[in-house]
Design an enzyme around this catalytic site. Structure first.
Site, PDB file in Angstrom:
ATOM      1  N   ILE A  82       0.829  -1.203   0.000  1.00 14.62           N
ATOM      2  CA  ILE A  82       0.000   0.000   0.000  1.00 14.62           C
ATOM      3  C   ILE A  82       0.863   1.253   0.000  1.00 14.62           C
ATOM      4  O   ILE A  82       0.528   2.254  -0.641  1.00 14.62           O
ATOM      5  CB  ILE A  82      -0.986   0.002   1.196  1.00 14.62           C
ATOM      6  CG1 ILE A  82      -2.023   1.105   1.024  1.00 14.62           C
ATOM      7  CG2 ILE A  82      -0.245   0.158   2.531  1.00 14.62           C
ATOM      8  CD1 ILE A  82      -2.930   0.928  -0.161  1.00 14.62           C
ATOM      9  N   SER A 138      11.444   0.218   7.722  1.00 15.31           N
ATOM     10  CA  SER A 138      10.889  -1.012   7.162  1.00 15.31           C
ATOM     11  C   SER A 138      11.864  -2.155   7.400  1.00 15.31           C
ATOM     12  O   SER A 138      13.076  -1.991   7.221  1.00 15.31           O
ATOM     13  CB  SER A 138      10.634  -0.849   5.662  1.00 15.31           C
ATOM     14  OG  SER A 138      10.219  -2.068   5.084  1.00 15.31           O
ATOM     15  N   ARG A 139      11.350  -3.307   7.769  1.00 16.89           N
ATOM     16  CA  ARG A 139      12.220  -4.452   8.036  1.00 16.89           C
ATOM     17  C   ARG A 139      12.794  -5.051   6.755  1.00 16.89           C
ATOM     18  O   ARG A 139      13.850  -5.670   6.777  1.00 16.89           O
ATOM     19  CB  ARG A 139      11.447  -5.534   8.794  1.00 16.89           C
ATOM     20  CG  ARG A 139      11.101  -5.165  10.230  1.00 16.89           C
ATOM     21  CD  ARG A 139      10.292  -6.252  10.884  1.00 16.89           C
ATOM     22  NE  ARG A 139       8.982  -6.396  10.250  1.00 16.89           N
ATOM     23  CZ  ARG A 139       8.118  -7.365  10.554  1.00 16.89           C
ATOM     24  NH1 ARG A 139       8.423  -8.272  11.456  1.00 16.89           N
ATOM     25  NH2 ARG A 139       6.945  -7.411   9.938  1.00 16.89           N
ATOM     26  N   LYS A 148      -5.824   2.991   7.050  1.00 20.11           N
ATOM     27  CA  LYS A 148      -7.004   2.292   7.548  1.00 20.11           C
ATOM     28  C   LYS A 148      -6.746   0.787   7.618  1.00 20.11           C
ATOM     29  O   LYS A 148      -5.943   0.269   6.827  1.00 20.11           O
ATOM     30  CB  LYS A 148      -8.233   2.619   6.696  1.00 20.11           C
ATOM     31  CG  LYS A 148      -8.174   2.080   5.251  1.00 20.11           C
ATOM     32  CD  LYS A 148      -8.650   0.651   5.143  1.00 20.11           C
ATOM     33  CE  LYS A 148      -8.402   0.065   3.798  1.00 20.11           C
ATOM     34  NZ  LYS A 148      -8.682  -1.371   3.714  1.00 20.11           N
ATOM     35  N   ASP A 202     -11.323  -5.820   5.666  1.00 18.17           N
ATOM     36  CA  ASP A 202     -10.281  -4.895   5.224  1.00 18.17           C
ATOM     37  C   ASP A 202     -10.784  -4.071   4.042  1.00 18.17           C
ATOM     38  O   ASP A 202     -10.679  -2.834   4.064  1.00 18.17           O
ATOM     39  CB  ASP A 202      -9.005  -5.646   4.876  1.00 18.17           C
ATOM     40  CG  ASP A 202      -7.906  -4.711   4.391  1.00 18.17           C
ATOM     41  OD1 ASP A 202      -7.260  -4.080   5.236  1.00 18.17           O
ATOM     42  OD2 ASP A 202      -7.724  -4.588   3.165  1.00 18.17           O
TER      43      ASP A 202
END
Length: 308
Positions: free
Chosen positions: A14, A36-37, A90, A168
């Site tokens: 996203i 971010s991993r 969201k 979702d």
């Protein structure tokens, strides 16, 4: 006012599909860091997680959280405690109690908290809201059906508790309906279909009523292939109002009124810039409340196991 120095936490699908381009296209905000991993961006400060980001000597004013809802509370709380404004993808969280706790913390710290609903920012939503305010509504129905394999490939978190399953996408429809309906409504029936091997539903059939007794229905399904369906139909005494394509197109009495390209996330970041400038928050959690009600009243129906 100087541009907001923004960090994104979670550089997944996203963020890449929507957030990066929207930030670049929005005046008053610039991306300076990413946490971010598993991913990095060139020419941007990159960190493994939000703890490393907040501990680093990098000046940021705000954080946009694009991580799954499970675990997002701790990330948002850490950002607020560090004095950063926060924008939430969201759904805003995995539970109602945690999002209300974040709202209270942002208010205590004097920071902006933005619980975003990207479908509300679609082109036809506000025009539909204005039309319905002037018409006599008889009923409303939602049909929101899509292919989970296309939109969420390999995203195991979405099938776990707190991942919402079919809600979702379904919460996008509820975010529009809660915006355009002039009257509040509540859930009266919830049938939830769960794959035998999953902890979250793959389909939902819901019935609502307004205080005056108007019926609203919603059908969500994650098993639709081919053309996708994101429609809201409102029957009024003066004629029919239909929002299609997730709220980007509006038809009044069968005639097209609005057909617009996707600008949802650009609108969200424009609004976030305004909220920070004005020292305000936007924390309407009503779509998440309706989803919580759906689980509370839900009658469980089991179906075949589902594999990605």
């Amino acid at each position: 006012m100087a541009s907001i120095r923004l960090a994104i936490v979670g550089l997944g699908k996203i963020a890449r599909d929507q957030h990066l381009g929207a930030i670049e296209a929005t005046d008053g905000i610039e991306l300076v860091a990413v946490a971010s991993r598993h991913a990095k961006l060139e020419n941007i400060h990159c960190f493994h997680d939000i703890a490393d980001l907040l501990a680093a000597d990098v000046d940021i004013d705000a954080v946009s959280l694009c991580t799954p809802p499970q675990g997002r509370f701790e990330q948002a709380r850490a950002a607020l405690e560090a004095g950063k404004h926060v924008m939430l993808e969201k759904p805003p969280g995995a539970t109602l109690s945690e999002v209300f706790a974040l709202e209270a913390l942002a208010r205590e710290k004097g920071l902006s908290l933005y619980a975003t609903w990207h479908s509300r920012a679609a082109a036809a939503v506000e025009p539909a809201r204005a039309l319905l305010a002037e018409r006599t509504i008889r009923s409303l129905s939602v049909e929101w059906k899509e292919d989970v394999r296309h939109w969420h490939p390999g995203q195991a978190w979405i099938w776990e508790p707190g991942g919402l399953g079919v809600f979702d996408p379904g919460i996008n429809a509820l975010s529009i309906v809660t915006r355009i309906m002039p009257e509040k409504f509540h859930l009266v029936r919830s049938d939830l279909t769960f794959p035998a091997n999953r902890a979250a539903p793959i389909a939902a059939s819901l019935a609502f009523e307004t205080g005056s007794g108007l019926p609203l229905t919603a059908e969500f399904d994650w098993r639709q292939t081919g053309p996708q369906t994101w429609d809201i139909r409102v029957e009024t005494e003066e004629g029919q109002i239909v929002l299609t394509h997730g709220g980007s197109r509006l038809f009044v009495d069968g005639q097209p009124q609005i057909v617009e390209e996707d600008k949802e996330y650009r609108n969200l970041y424009r609004d976030f810039v305004a909220l920070v400038a004005e020292g305000r928050s936007d924390t309407d959690f009503s779509p998440l409340m309706h989803v919580a009600d759906a689980f509370m009243l839900g009658r469980r129906i089991q179906t075949d196991a589902f594999e990605d």
